[in-house]
Design a protein around this motif. Structure first.
Motif, PDB file in Angstrom:
ATOM      1  N   GLU A  88       0.883  -1.303  -0.058  1.00 35.57           N
ATOM      2  CA  GLU A  88       0.001   0.133   0.081  1.00 35.57           C
ATOM      3  C   GLU A  88       0.842   1.121  -0.176  1.00 35.57           C
ATOM      4  OE1 GLU A  88      -3.783   2.024   2.406  1.00 35.57           O
ATOM      5  OE2 GLU A  88      -3.013   0.114   2.871  1.00 35.57           O
ATOM      6  N   GLN A 150      -2.058  -1.304  -3.614  1.00 35.74           N
ATOM      7  CA  GLN A 150      -3.214  -0.349  -3.558  1.00 35.74           C
ATOM      8  C   GLN A 150      -2.770   1.064  -3.278  1.00 35.74           C
ATOM      9  OE1 GLN A 150      -6.444  -1.580  -0.747  1.00 35.74           O
ATOM     10  NE2 GLN A 150      -5.040  -2.198   0.785  1.00 35.74           N
ATOM     11  N   HIS A 152      -5.037   4.571  -1.561  1.00 34.34           N
ATOM     12  CA  HIS A 152      -6.330   5.110  -1.284  1.00 34.34           C
ATOM     13  C   HIS A 152      -6.130   6.553  -0.862  1.00 34.34           C
ATOM     14  CE1 HIS A 152      -8.460   1.434  -1.750  1.00 34.34           C
ATOM     15  NE2 HIS A 152      -7.397   0.912  -1.110  1.00 34.34           N
ATOM     16  N   VAL A 181      -5.214  -1.322  -7.370  1.00 33.01           N
ATOM     17  CA  VAL A 181      -6.410  -0.682  -6.923  1.00 33.01           C
ATOM     18  C   VAL A 181      -5.736   0.641  -6.434  1.00 33.01           C
ATOM     19  CG1 VAL A 181      -8.135  -0.534  -5.243  1.00 33.01           C
ATOM     20  CG2 VAL A 181      -7.645  -2.740  -6.392  1.00 33.01           C
ATOM     21  N   VAL A 246      -9.928  -0.307 -10.657  1.00 30.65           N
ATOM     22  CA  VAL A 246      -9.337  -1.827 -10.315  1.00 30.65           C
ATOM     23  C   VAL A 246      -8.589  -2.293 -11.433  1.00 30.65           C
ATOM     24  CG1 VAL A 246     -10.029  -4.060  -9.487  1.00 30.65           C
ATOM     25  CG2 VAL A 246     -11.170  -2.025  -8.691  1.00 30.65           C
TER      26      VAL A 246
END
Length: 251
Positions: A88, A150, A152, A181, A246
């Motif tokens: 991440e 990922q 975010h 993602v 994605v």
């Protein structure tokens, strides 16, 4: 305006709970200055909430937003493959990290986090591996070694060039068959009303935040790197939103 509605909603929430909103005076984006470590952890503990839920419910005024993203990813089968290695970028407080670990049990979870206090907190609490950060690089992670990469609420806060460099690195470290993602503020998130709401934000400026990214540019770049867009969906962000993309990396 949506901004006024958000402020009104937060006032009602604070009136019911008595929680304090912890917020740095630096509103230019980036977890290092915008999300003070000790004050945020202390306030979440006082509110009887996890750090992630405190940020969603009190600081951002978007209860359940993080969980909603995780629920969408679960429905899309992102966790069904039981990723053994997760990476991440910019986990910050770890609110997505914590919920990801409730969906899968990777043998290794790497993080690239520039805010040292938050990185240390995540290492201590979740036993993740903190990698050194430098120049938008994931160099310590080998090619094709990660099942799920990922990020975010990261690429709406950095410059176009920084995001582009990270995109290249994300494709490099993802193994064939793995998933990538991340969310970006694409044109689907920028209707006229939202643009007016952003323009109405006060202060001396937000530097790179919020940063927009053309959706087609993302899709085409990852296609050139052997990655196919499998799905997308909106994710709440205050009065606005980002678009979660994605990608699956081909064999």
């Amino acid at each position: 305006m949506a901004t006024a509605a958000l402020k009104s909603g937060l006032k009602r929430l604070l009136g019911r709970t008595g929680f304090d909103i912890v917020r740095s005076t630096n509103s230019r984006g980036g977890v290092d200055d915008f999300l003070p470590f000790e004050a945020t952890v202390r306030a979440a503990r006082s509110a009887g909430l996890s750090v992630g839920d405190y940020i969603d419910e009190v600081m951002n005024g978007t209860p359940g937003a993080t969980q909603a993203t995780i629920d969408e990813l679960r429905a899309l089968g992102v966790f069904a493959a039981d990723p053994r290695t997760v990476l991440e970028i910019g986990p910050g407080s770890g609110r997505y990290l914590e919920k990801t670990l409730k969906e899968c049990s990777p043998d290794r979870y790497e993080i690239y986090e520039t805010a040292a206090p938050w990185a240390g907190y995540l290492v201590d609490r979740f036993e993740v591996v903190a990698r050194p950060t430098a120049e938008c690089s994931l160099a310590p992670t080998p090619d094709g070694s990660v099942d799920l990469v990922q990020a975010h609420k990261v690429f709406n806060t950095v410059t176009f060039l920084s995001a582009s460099r990270y995109f290249l690195e994300m494709a490099r470290v993802t193994r064939p068959g793995g998933r990538i993602v991340f969310d970006v503020m694409t044109e689907t998130c920028l209707d006229p009303a939202t643009m007016r709401a952003w323009a109405a934000q006060g202060g001396a400026g937000h530097d790179s935040y919020p940063a927009a990214m053309p959706r087609r540019a993302c899709v085409d770049l990852f296609a050139s790197l052997g990655c196919t867009l499998e799905a997308s969906f909106p994710a709440r962000m205050g009065f606005a939103s980002t678009e979660v993309l994605v990608f699956g990396k081909g064999a």
